[in-house]
Scaffold this active site. Structure first.
Site, PDB file in Angstrom:
ATOM      1  N   ASP A 176      10.101 -10.729   1.102  1.00  0.00           N
ATOM      2  CA  ASP A 176      10.218  -9.260   1.256  1.00  0.00           C
ATOM      3  C   ASP A 176       9.251  -8.476   0.792  1.00  0.00           C
ATOM      4  OD1 ASP A 176      11.491  -9.845   3.923  1.00  0.00           O
ATOM      5  OD2 ASP A 176      13.320 -10.001   2.972  1.00  0.00           O
ATOM      6  N   ASP A 234       0.757  -5.036  -8.426  1.00  0.00           N
ATOM      7  CA  ASP A 234       1.572  -6.007  -7.773  1.00  0.00           C
ATOM      8  C   ASP A 234       2.189  -6.915  -8.279  1.00  0.00           C
ATOM      9  OD1 ASP A 234       2.477  -7.661  -5.643  1.00  0.00           O
ATOM     10  OD2 ASP A 234       0.455  -7.751  -4.724  1.00  0.00           O
ATOM     11  N   ASP A 270       4.738  -2.301   0.423  1.00  0.00           N
ATOM     12  CA  ASP A 270       3.421  -1.715  -0.059  1.00  0.00           C
ATOM     13  C   ASP A 270       3.433  -0.320   0.122  1.00  0.00           C
ATOM     14  OD1 ASP A 270       2.664  -4.085  -1.043  1.00  0.00           O
ATOM     15  OD2 ASP A 270       0.741  -4.412   0.240  1.00  0.00           O
ATOM     16  N   TYR A 279      -5.852  -4.924   6.782  1.00  0.00           N
ATOM     17  CA  TYR A 279      -5.280  -5.770   5.545  1.00  0.00           C
ATOM     18  C   TYR A 279      -4.388  -6.994   5.907  1.00  0.00           C
ATOM     19  CZ  TYR A 279      -2.739  -5.900   0.817  1.00  0.00           C
ATOM     20  OH  TYR A 279      -1.973  -6.377  -0.156  1.00  0.00           O
TER      21      TYR A 279
END
Lengths: 117, 117
Positions: B91, B37, B94, B13
């Site tokens: 910052d 997201d 995930d 990723y």
């Protein structure tokens, strides 16, 4: 719920371990909350099961040390920290989701064997 | 799914952003995956919506820098990182959940205005 309010709950969570104060845990979780710690294990469902889980955790003498910023998004906060037990640490990420009353309704803790040191 | 396999997906990723390579994204997500997201915003539902979202993200030139250990638990991995765009960083944490085929079926990104620097 403001980010500052979520971060205050995270700080009180750390304080609960510092002071071995279960009343903080009882105050921060909703009656119908669920705790999955670590993710993939049996869920502690409801405040009574959650209090029993944390009474055991607090009595271990483990302390929590935040290792990065709290990330607030939607009704959630995610944060990285270490559990410290003597010379041993575990790197963990917790995710709290809050209800409209500002109580934690869902807590998931992400950690595994690779996170011990 | 072994922790090492989940961590390899996280590393790929990061590589997708480094190389602006959308084929990595297409390969790592399941056809029926969902991406939120940041958490609290509209979900990108299904691989076509996800690829469109990441084509835009990759083209921004943003790079990802892991800032702590990957935490593997159950069918999930959680990890802290920074998005780097020039002199600016965000910052983020995930969380990926995987299906039995080793593809990401659910991705949630936790970050907010307080995480800019």
């Amino acid at each position: 719920m403001e980010p500052s309010e979520k971060i205050a709950v995270v700080q009180r969570y750390v304080e609960a371990f510092d002071k071995q104060d279960i009343t903080i845990i009882k105050d921060m979780f909703a009656a119908d909350a669920k705790v999955e710690d670590p993710v993939g294990t049996d869920i502690h469902d409801g405040i009574d099961a959650i209090v029993a889980f944390y009474e055991n955790a607090l009595s271990s003498g483990a302390k929590l040390r935040l290792t990065g910023a709290c990330r607030c998004a939607g009704s959630a906060v995610a944060f990285p920290f270490q559990v410290v037990m003597g010379d041993n640490t575990i790197d963990i990420i917790d995710v709290f989701y809050f209800n409209d009353a500002g109580k934690v309704v869902d807590m998931k803790a992400y950690w595994g064997a690779e996170n011990y040191s």
